[in-house]
Design a protein around this motif. Structure first.
Motif, PDB file in Angstrom:
ATOM      1  N   THR A  42     -21.002  16.437  -9.427  1.00 13.01           N
ATOM      2  CA  THR A  42     -20.186  16.330  -8.217  1.00 13.01           C
ATOM      3  C   THR A  42     -19.222  17.509  -8.154  1.00 13.01           C
ATOM      4  N   ASP A  43     -18.611  17.683  -6.993  1.00 11.07           N
ATOM      5  CA  ASP A  43     -17.637  18.751  -6.803  1.00 11.07           C
ATOM      6  C   ASP A  43     -16.256  18.191  -7.115  1.00 11.07           C
ATOM      7  N   GLU A  44     -15.681  18.578  -8.238  1.00  8.31           N
ATOM      8  CA  GLU A  44     -14.372  18.055  -8.622  1.00  8.31           C
ATOM      9  C   GLU A  44     -13.544  19.130  -9.309  1.00  8.31           C
ATOM     10  N   ARG A  45     -12.229  18.919  -9.333  1.00 12.85           N
ATOM     11  CA  ARG A  45     -11.326  19.898  -9.959  1.00 12.85           C
ATOM     12  C   ARG A  45     -10.641  19.330 -11.197  1.00 12.85           C
ATOM     13  N   SER A  46     -10.685  17.998 -11.357  1.00  9.27           N
ATOM     14  CA  SER A  46     -10.130  17.370 -12.556  1.00  9.27           C
ATOM     15  C   SER A  46     -11.271  16.808 -13.380  1.00  9.27           C
ATOM     16  N   PRO A  47     -11.259  17.033 -14.711  1.00  4.12           N
ATOM     17  CA  PRO A  47     -12.396  16.614 -15.543  1.00  4.12           C
ATOM     18  C   PRO A  47     -12.584  15.102 -15.584  1.00  4.12           C
ATOM     19  N   SER A  48     -13.822  14.663 -15.336  1.00  9.27           N
ATOM     20  CA  SER A  48     -14.150  13.242 -15.458  1.00  9.27           C
ATOM     21  C   SER A  48     -15.446  13.063 -16.247  1.00  9.27           C
ATOM     22  N   PHE A  49     -15.852  14.132 -16.928  1.00  5.38           N
ATOM     23  CA  PHE A  49     -17.106  14.144 -17.678  1.00  5.38           C
ATOM     24  C   PHE A  49     -16.775  14.103 -19.169  1.00  5.38           C
ATOM     25  N   GLY A  82     -19.549  47.175   4.103  1.00  2.22           N
ATOM     26  CA  GLY A  82     -19.175  45.792   4.416  1.00  2.22           C
ATOM     27  C   GLY A  82     -18.310  45.150   3.359  1.00  2.22           C
ATOM     28  N   LEU A  83     -17.489  45.967   2.670  1.00  4.01           N
ATOM     29  CA  LEU A  83     -16.604  45.416   1.636  1.00  4.01           C
ATOM     30  C   LEU A  83     -15.657  44.381   2.231  1.00  4.01           C
ATOM     31  N   ARG A  84     -15.208  44.646   3.453  1.00  5.53           N
ATOM     32  CA  ARG A  84     -14.294  43.729   4.153  1.00  5.53           C
ATOM     33  C   ARG A  84     -14.937  42.355   4.296  1.00  5.53           C
ATOM     34  N   ALA A  85     -16.240  42.352   4.671  1.00  2.26           N
ATOM     35  CA  ALA A  85     -16.946  41.071   4.850  1.00  2.26           C
ATOM     36  C   ALA A  85     -17.119  40.350   3.525  1.00  2.26           C
ATOM     37  N   SER A  86     -17.239  41.123   2.441  1.00  3.69           N
ATOM     38  CA  SER A  86     -17.433  40.523   1.123  1.00  3.69           C
ATOM     39  C   SER A  86     -16.211  39.738   0.658  1.00  3.69           C
ATOM     40  N   LEU A  87     -15.056  40.037   1.256  1.00  4.21           N
ATOM     41  CA  LEU A  87     -13.827  39.338   0.872  1.00  4.21           C
ATOM     42  C   LEU A  87     -13.901  37.854   1.194  1.00  4.21           C
ATOM     43  N   ARG A  88     -14.773  37.478   2.124  1.00  5.85           N
ATOM     44  CA  ARG A  88     -14.925  36.050   2.463  1.00  5.85           C
ATOM     45  C   ARG A  88     -15.385  35.260   1.243  1.00  5.85           C
ATOM     46  N   GLY A  89     -16.178  35.914   0.396  1.00  4.20           N
ATOM     47  CA  GLY A  89     -16.632  35.259  -0.834  1.00  4.20           C
ATOM     48  C   GLY A  89     -15.472  34.939  -1.753  1.00  4.20           C
ATOM     49  N   ILE A  90     -14.450  35.819  -1.734  1.00 10.15           N
ATOM     50  CA  ILE A  90     -13.268  35.589  -2.574  1.00 10.15           C
ATOM     51  C   ILE A  90     -12.530  34.335  -2.117  1.00 10.15           C
ATOM     52  N   ASP A  91     -12.428  34.147  -0.807  1.00  5.16           N
ATOM     53  CA  ASP A  91     -11.774  32.933  -0.282  1.00  5.16           C
ATOM     54  C   ASP A  91     -12.512  31.677  -0.729  1.00  5.16           C
ATOM     55  N   LEU A  92     -13.831  31.756  -0.780  1.00  8.86           N
ATOM     56  CA  LEU A  92     -14.629  30.602  -1.247  1.00  8.86           C
ATOM     57  C   LEU A  92     -14.327  30.298  -2.712  1.00  8.86           C
ATOM     58  N   ILE A  93     -14.177  31.359  -3.515  1.00 10.67           N
ATOM     59  CA  ILE A  93     -13.868  31.179  -4.940  1.00 10.67           C
ATOM     60  C   ILE A  93     -12.498  30.525  -5.095  1.00 10.67           C
ATOM     61  N   LEU A  94     -11.536  30.976  -4.296  1.00 12.48           N
ATOM     62  CA  LEU A  94     -10.186  30.406  -4.346  1.00 12.48           C
ATOM     63  C   LEU A  94     -10.196  28.932  -3.972  1.00 12.48           C
ATOM     64  N   GLU A  95     -10.999  28.570  -2.975  1.00 15.97           N
ATOM     65  CA  GLU A  95     -11.101  27.162  -2.527  1.00 15.97           C
ATOM     66  C   GLU A  95     -11.550  26.254  -3.653  1.00 15.97           C
ATOM     67  N   GLN A  96     -12.352  26.795  -4.565  1.00 18.75           N
ATOM     68  CA  GLN A  96     -12.851  26.001  -5.684  1.00 18.75           C
ATOM     69  C   GLN A  96     -11.835  25.905  -6.816  1.00 18.75           C
ATOM     70  N   GLY A  97     -10.634  26.449  -6.597  1.00 26.11           N
ATOM     71  CA  GLY A  97      -9.570  26.352  -7.609  1.00 26.11           C
ATOM     72  C   GLY A  97      -9.775  27.288  -8.780  1.00 26.11           C
ATOM     73  N   MET A  98     -10.533  28.371  -8.566  1.00 28.74           N
ATOM     74  CA  MET A  98     -10.812  29.303  -9.661  1.00 28.74           C
ATOM     75  C   MET A  98      -9.917  30.533  -9.577  1.00 28.74           C
ATOM     76  N   PRO A 109      -5.898  25.439  -4.166  1.00 26.58           N
ATOM     77  CA  PRO A 109      -5.457  24.038  -4.254  1.00 26.58           C
ATOM     78  C   PRO A 109      -4.137  23.859  -5.008  1.00 26.58           C
ATOM     79  N   ASP A 110      -3.882  24.699  -6.018  1.00 25.72           N
ATOM     80  CA  ASP A 110      -2.705  24.527  -6.876  1.00 25.72           C
ATOM     81  C   ASP A 110      -1.443  25.055  -6.184  1.00 25.72           C
ATOM     82  N   ARG A 111      -0.425  24.203  -6.037  1.00 22.68           N
ATOM     83  CA  ARG A 111       0.790  24.572  -5.298  1.00 22.68           C
ATOM     84  C   ARG A 111       1.606  25.634  -6.027  1.00 22.68           C
ATOM     85  N   ILE A 112       1.647  25.550  -7.367  1.00 24.13           N
ATOM     86  CA  ILE A 112       2.413  26.546  -8.140  1.00 24.13           C
ATOM     87  C   ILE A 112       1.787  27.928  -7.969  1.00 24.13           C
ATOM     88  N   GLN A 113       0.448  27.987  -8.064  1.00 19.91           N
ATOM     89  CA  GLN A 113      -0.242  29.264  -7.876  1.00 19.91           C
ATOM     90  C   GLN A 113       0.033  29.827  -6.488  1.00 19.91           C
TER      91      GLN A 113
END
Length: 661
Positions: free
Chosen positions: A40-47, A321-337, A407-411
């Motif tokens: 599943t898609d989660e950010r807190s360990p449950s495994f 298209g480096l500018r367009a590639s930045l969208r991938g970075i936003d996706l990574i951030l969304e995953q809390g990475m 997701p992290d408020r401190i970050q």
């Protein structure tokens, strides 16, 4: 079929934490390991993984079991495939009898597609190394790219001869069905009424060097093929089409070879092409994967997230298209990475840079030039703004929008402070902008929830939701199974209550001490009261457990679970790992130290059985009370039985230190 000797050896040798560690980043948690759910898609360990019991439990999806169950769930292996995978990992020779044609026919469609893909990989390798054209064209190309023989063999690179149907004919001659050659996309089939055979068959990858794409466990899912001749009509790179086994949005090239290094280094380098991955690996940097030229997807990011929280994205120096590639970075951030970015000098890409520099120089460059995503994005966008106030304002909004994905408020706060310094703008303005973005997103979420609620209201049967009742008997029976699994062979002192009549003629319970094994205590008590477990699955488990404990002095949870079918193994794992759920909260760090159940095993078992007795007595009393509602019958005997049960219930509750109203 695989011999029992091989299966037993695999179970004895395989270490659950090592196998799962290839797919999920595990961290020590007491005697267990924990990690993010791979299902599943989660950010807190449950495994949770228990090395002692050799079982795992995923609390977010409800799945669990032993090492084979994990591979069957995660990699969609059949049981024999899981055993073979483990045998290969631990260098165990597999003894098996040859499959009959009928058994081969019964293989699942997915398995047939895997077998076709594995044959294709072998065929393309043979063509590369053994055919004259393969050596002259394909092998020469790889050597020109600077790949050594060792590297070419490691990544199992190959060549598809420049013939219309050379591969297809070879596969059909070996008995592989055209249906599966077409479904994997290796063969293109076109209907042709002029053809006496009814259809024309073409090799999809003719005249291309081949890059097999592996799953996390090493199975061949599909291929990437690069054309070597100048043909403006043909695509330079061609990938296998989507199929039941290959979904390009969920796969990363090189993940199979990189997974252990990613977990060890706690960082993953993300590049664009196949050769980038191969050249880095040849230089000695193994923790590299590629999105294979496709736009980065959340599924691909989650694949990395199982192994590490850190990604470093590597861009070409002159990447279009480096500018367009930045969208991938936003996706990574969304995953809390955590994401860093590194660009190479103009005219260089990861492939050429790794090829032309020594390992130490490459590592030094990556360490010195990897920027935090805020620094990278700000420097890139500020150049574009070029002192234009409107563009500069858009740049600030763009960066704050990226920060809002975290997701992290401190970050978030740390990045806002960093952005304020880089862009020379007040933190207050940036926080206000961040709040506006948050409100807008909240409104969108609320609007979506309202729409979902409307849809729900249409199909709702009752205006009020009923609270789910607790099934007391189910929980007590579950506790009995857990006690048998964990403590069945323990020898404990039990205080039994024997019902006797005192000098006054009253029934009283007198204590008697006996030292017996836990499983004997449970069995004898349930037999004495003629109690049979109500839950059908628990009844099956109870029978299997009592038999195993009675037969084997050295009863082992691991051996017992390994002998169960998948469904029962999952249920047993759920029971055994339920208590481990609470270790996910790190109570010790909060200076809360839960008492170990092993301290009072006899008390736990006795109380469970006594509570079950009380529950069944109350259930019986309720049935008898209903029987007395018919006033036309003589109910004296029934009433007398009820009074006896009431007295017994009082005595049992007194033993349990419970006060009855």
């Amino acid at each position: 079929m695989i011999s029992k000797i091989t299966i037993d050896k695999v179970y004895e040798t395989a270490r659950l934490e090592e196998v799962i560690g290839d797919f999920v980043q595990l961290k020590k948690s007491g005697t267990n390991f924990k990690g993010l759910s791979p299902f599943t898609d989660e950010r807190s360990p449950s495994f949770m993984v228990s090395p002692v019991k050799q079982i795992w439990k995923d609390f977010s999806s409800g799945k669990g079991g032993n090492v084979v169950a994990f591979l069957m769930e995660h990699e969609h292996f059949t049981y024999p495939e899981a055993i073979k995978y483990l045998a290969k990992k631990y260098n165990i020779e597999v003894e098996e009898t040859e499959q009959s044609n009928e058994q081969k026919e019964q293989a699942s469609e997915r398995e047939s597609m895997y077998l076709v893909s594995e044959f294709a990989q072998t065929h393309f390798k043979e063509m590369l190394w053994e055919s004259e054209l393969g050596k002259a064209i394909g092998l020469s190309y790889f050597k020109e790219r600077g790949f050594t023989d060792e590297t070419i063999k490691k990544f199992e690179l190959g060549y598809c001869l420049d013939q219309w149907d050379g591969f297809t004919t070879a596969a059909l001659d070996k008995g592989y069905r055209l249906e599966y050659l077409a479904k994997t996309g290796l063969t293109i089939v076109k209907e042709d009424s002029n053809n006496p055979n009814g259809a024309r068959k073409f090799d999809r990858f003719k005249g291309r060097v081949m890059f097999p794409i592996h799953s996390l466990s090493g199975r061949v899912l599909g291929f990437g093929g690069r054309i070597l001749k100048n043909d403006k009509k043909a695509a330079k790179y061609l990938n296998s089409p989507e199929s039941d086994i290959y979904h390009k949005s969920k796969v990363l090239y090189g993940i199979y070879h990189a997974k252990q290094s990613i977990a060890k280094e706690d960082n993953c380098y993300l590049v664009e092409g196949y050769t980038d991955v191969i050249q880095f690996a040849q230089r000695g940097i193994d923790n590299v994967v590629s999105s294979s030229g496709t736009a980065l997807t959340p599924e691909q990011i989650r694949l990395i997230n199982r192994l590490t929280k850190n990604i470093t994205v590597l861009f070409d120096g002159d990447a279009a298209g480096l500018r367009a590639s930045l969208r991938g970075i936003d996706l990574i951030l969304e995953q809390g990475m955590n994401v860093r970015v590194c660009t190479f000098p103009e005219g260089e890409d990861p492939d050429s840079f790794a090829k032309n520099n020594e390992l130490e120089d490459v590592m030094m460059y990556l360490n010195d030039n990897s920027k935090d995503f805020i620094q990278f994005k700000a420097s890139l966008l500020v150049k574009e703004a070029n002192n234009d106030p409107i563009k500069r304002a858009d740049t600030v909004r763009d960066i704050v929008n990226s920060i809002s994905k975290i997701p992290d408020r401190i970050q978030k706060e740390v990045y806002i402070q960093e952005c304020a310094q880089i862009m020379n703008i007040s933190e207050a303005v940036l926080f206000n902008t961040l709040a506006q973005i948050g409100k807008k997103e909240d409104k969108n979420v609320q609007a979506q929830q309202k729409e979902e609620q409307k849809a729900f209201d249409v199909v709702r049967n009752t205006p009020e939701e009923k609270e789910e009742k607790v099934d007391v008997q189910y929980l007590l029976e579950r506790k009995i199974i857990e006690s048998l699994m964990l403590y069945g062979n323990y020898k404990e002192e039990f205080e039994d209550l024997v019902l006797k009549e005192n000098s006054a003629g009253d029934l009283v319970l007198e204590p008697e001490i006996s030292e017996i094994k836990v499983y004997e205590k449970i069995y004898l008590d349930l037999q004495e009261d003629e109690i049979e477990l109500a839950n059908e699955e628990f009844r099956k488990m109870y029978t299997r457990l009592i038999e195993a404990l009675n037969e084997k002095e050295d009863f082992s949870i691991t051996s017992f679970v390994n002998g169960l079918d998948q469904e029962m193994a999952n249920q047993i794992s759920s029971i055994l790992m339920e208590e481990e759920r609470y270790t996910l909260h790190d109570w010790e760090r909060k200076e809360i130290f839960p008492k170990s159940k092993e301290i009072g095993v006899a008390q736990l078992v006795s109380e469970t059985i006594l509570t079950l007795r009380c529950f069944l007595i109350k259930k019986r009393m309720s049935t008898l009370q209903h029987a007395t509602e018919d006033s036309t019958k003589d109910n004296r005997e029934v009433l007398e039985e009820i009074m006896n049960y009431i007295q017994l219930n009082k005595l049992l509750n007194k033993k349990l230190n419970r006060v009855l109203s």
